[in-house]
Design an enzyme around this catalytic site. Structure first.
Site, mmCIF file in Angstrom:
data_model
loop_
_atom_site.group_PDB
_atom_site.id
_atom_site.type_symbol
_atom_site.label_atom_id
_atom_site.label_comp_id
_atom_site.label_asym_id
_atom_site.label_seq_id
_atom_site.Cartn_x
_atom_site.Cartn_y
_atom_site.Cartn_z
ATOM 1 N N HIS A 32 -6.446 56.311 106.563
ATOM 2 C CA HIS A 32 -7.901 56.503 106.146
ATOM 3 C C HIS A 32 -8.178 54.807 106.100
ATOM 4 C CE1 HIS A 32 -10.864 58.192 102.834
ATOM 5 N NE2 HIS A 32 -10.237 56.647 102.158
ATOM 6 N N ASP A 34 -11.092 52.113 104.497
ATOM 7 C CA ASP A 34 -12.354 52.354 103.363
ATOM 8 C C ASP A 34 -12.881 50.590 103.041
ATOM 9 O OD1 ASP A 34 -11.598 54.294 101.078
ATOM 10 O OD2 ASP A 34 -9.017 53.510 100.912
ATOM 11 N N MET A 36 -15.731 48.756 101.653
ATOM 12 C CA MET A 36 -16.660 48.547 100.981
ATOM 13 C C MET A 36 -17.322 46.926 101.282
ATOM 14 S SD MET A 36 -13.392 48.920 98.195
ATOM 15 C CE MET A 36 -12.214 50.185 98.477
ATOM 16 N N HIS A 65 -14.066 55.968 105.969
ATOM 17 C CA HIS A 65 -15.219 56.523 104.496
ATOM 18 C C HIS A 65 -15.523 55.260 104.156
ATOM 19 C CE1 HIS A 65 -14.520 56.399 99.462
ATOM 20 N NE2 HIS A 65 -15.244 56.613 99.801
ATOM 21 N N MET A 67 -18.547 53.357 102.079
ATOM 22 C CA MET A 67 -18.752 53.357 100.766
ATOM 23 C C MET A 67 -19.484 51.756 100.025
ATOM 24 S SD MET A 67 -14.890 53.302 98.741
ATOM 25 C CE MET A 67 -14.077 53.242 100.131
ATOM 26 N N MET A 138 -14.237 62.620 95.275
ATOM 27 C CA MET A 138 -13.446 61.444 95.255
ATOM 28 C C MET A 138 -13.279 60.965 93.720
ATOM 29 S SD MET A 138 -13.654 58.767 97.104
ATOM 30 C CE MET A 138 -12.965 58.288 95.909
ATOM 31 N N GLY A 143 -13.857 52.290 94.606
ATOM 32 C CA GLY A 143 -14.356 50.961 95.050
ATOM 33 C C GLY A 143 -12.162 50.042 94.462
ATOM 34 N N GLY A 145 -8.148 50.920 94.866
ATOM 35 C CA GLY A 145 -6.719 51.348 94.779
ATOM 36 C C GLY A 145 -6.252 51.773 93.294
ATOM 37 N N ASP A 172 -9.694 61.844 97.473
ATOM 38 C CA ASP A 172 -8.919 60.636 97.731
ATOM 39 C C ASP A 172 -8.977 60.157 96.041
ATOM 40 O OD1 ASP A 172 -8.874 57.819 98.621
ATOM 41 O OD2 ASP A 172 -10.677 57.875 99.276
ATOM 42 N N GLY A 173 -7.549 58.929 95.580
ATOM 43 C CA GLY A 173 -8.326 58.568 94.442
ATOM 44 C C GLY A 173 -6.786 58.761 93.456
ATOM 45 N N GLY A 174 -5.525 58.210 93.227
ATOM 46 C CA GLY A 174 -5.261 59.185 92.019
ATOM 47 C C GLY A 174 -3.876 60.430 92.765
ATOM 48 N N GLY A 194 -2.964 56.247 98.930
ATOM 49 C CA GLY A 194 -2.840 54.670 99.407
ATOM 50 C C GLY A 194 -1.530 54.137 98.644
HETATM 51 C C1 DX5 Z 1 -10.497 53.893 96.371
HETATM 52 C C2 DX5 Z 1 -10.082 54.591 98.157
HETATM 53 C C3 DX5 Z 1 -9.090 54.792 98.172
HETATM 54 C C4 DX5 Z 1 -8.070 53.926 97.562
HETATM 55 C C5 DX5 Z 1 -7.139 55.163 96.930
HETATM 56 O O1 DX5 Z 1 -12.294 53.547 96.068
HETATM 57 O O2 DX5 Z 1 -11.627 55.295 98.444
HETATM 58 O O3 DX5 Z 1 -9.174 55.223 99.772
HETATM 59 O O4 DX5 Z 1 -6.927 53.337 98.501
HETATM 60 O O5 DX5 Z 1 -6.181 54.582 96.246
HETATM 61 P P1 DX5 Z 1 -4.506 55.053 96.070
HETATM 62 O O6 DX5 Z 1 -4.837 56.735 96.674
HETATM 63 O O7 DX5 Z 1 -4.214 53.943 95.637
HETATM 64 O O8 DX5 Z 1 -5.380 55.840 94.318
HETATM 65 ZN ZN ZN Z 2 -10.960 56.087 100.288
#
Ligand code: DX5
Ligand code: ZN
Length: 227
Positions: A32, A34, A36, A65, A67, A138, A143, A145, A172-174, A194
């Site tokens: 994946h 990211d 941004m 992804h 963003m 999300m 934004g 990790g 995606d996220g946490g 992540g």
């Molecule tokens: C955050 C990203 C995620 C990020 C997730 O905006 O889109 O892909 O890497 O990180 P974790 O898994 O640490 O929350």
């Molecule tokens: Zn992502």
């Protein structure tokens, strides 16, 4: 069975080729990435030139992804750079441009994904779900990790799974050992990880465990997460 997609955002950027190889050896099939733009989200990462270098250094699938406020302006560049899947945010294109965006991505010959911020109700977008290859929720505000999972998004995952039994649902996220059993039980089957992957002392064991979690097993942690 769920699939884990390691998010390179948590990798050591000075050693990306080694980090991608670490993902492959651990059993990952897809990475994946990211992207941004410091506008749609308050952070900046990398663009097509970096992805094209990554493409040459790994056989893994690249799930990109975006963003970005204007994803369709750059989508063809990301595809050329080697993206196998491109996921854009519905908040960036809006209802007025989503149809054209899906067709545009489809024409590039990649997998097409729609992503939703935690406060965007996907039910208003269900009309388009038959036309995409995946949807991504999300479970943090995009934004950065390492943020904490937002449990309210679970309702959206459940509602989507109930209506679309076969659609790949990515989160995606946490996403980590604590939240995976719950979100998989809700219907997610693609898990972006992540920190949970890269900072695990044994990423291969983490991945094997996560991919063995069954959607039919009631998660032990659900009682803590539900109000
Ligand atoms: C955050 C990203 C995620 C990020 C997730 O905006 O889109 O892909 O890497 O990180 P974790 O898994 O640490 O929350
Ligand atoms: Zn992502």
């Amino acid at each position: 069975m769920p699939q884990v997609l390691p998010s390179l955002l948590s990798a050591d950027f000075a050693r990306l080729a080694d980090e991608m190889e670490r993902c492959r050896v651990a059993g990952a099939r897809t990475l994946h990435l990211d992207v941004m733009d410091a506008h749609f989200v308050p952070n900046l990462t990398f663009g097509p030139p970096v992805i094209s270098c990554l493409r040459k250094a790994t056989p893994l699938q690249l799930d990109v992804h975006l963003m970005m406020s204007d994803p369709m302006r750059y989508a063809a560049d990301f595809r050329k750079a080697g993206a196998d899947a491109i996921t854009i945010h519905v908040e960036a294109v809006g209802q007025r441009r989503v149809e054209a965006a899906i067709s545009g991505l489809r024409a590039l010959g990649c997998q097409v994904g729609l992503s939703f911020n935690p406060d965007t109700d996907p039910r208003l977008w269900f009309t388009w779900f038959d036309r995409v290859d995946l949807v991504m929720f999300m479970t943090v505000y995009p934004g950065f990790g390492g943020q904490a999972f937002i449990p309210e998004v679970r309702d959206y995952v459940r509602a989507t799974r109930a209506r679309f039994p076969r659609l790949p649902i990515q989160v995606d996220g946490g996403i980590n050992r604590e939240t995976i059993p719950t979100i998989v039980a809700d219907g997610a089957d693609r898990l972006v990880c992540g920190n949970a992957f890269f900072h695990d002392p044994d990423p291969a064991a983490f991945l094997a465990w996560a991919e063995s979690v069954s959607s039919l097993q009631p998660p032990a942690s659900s009682l803590q997460l539900l109000p």
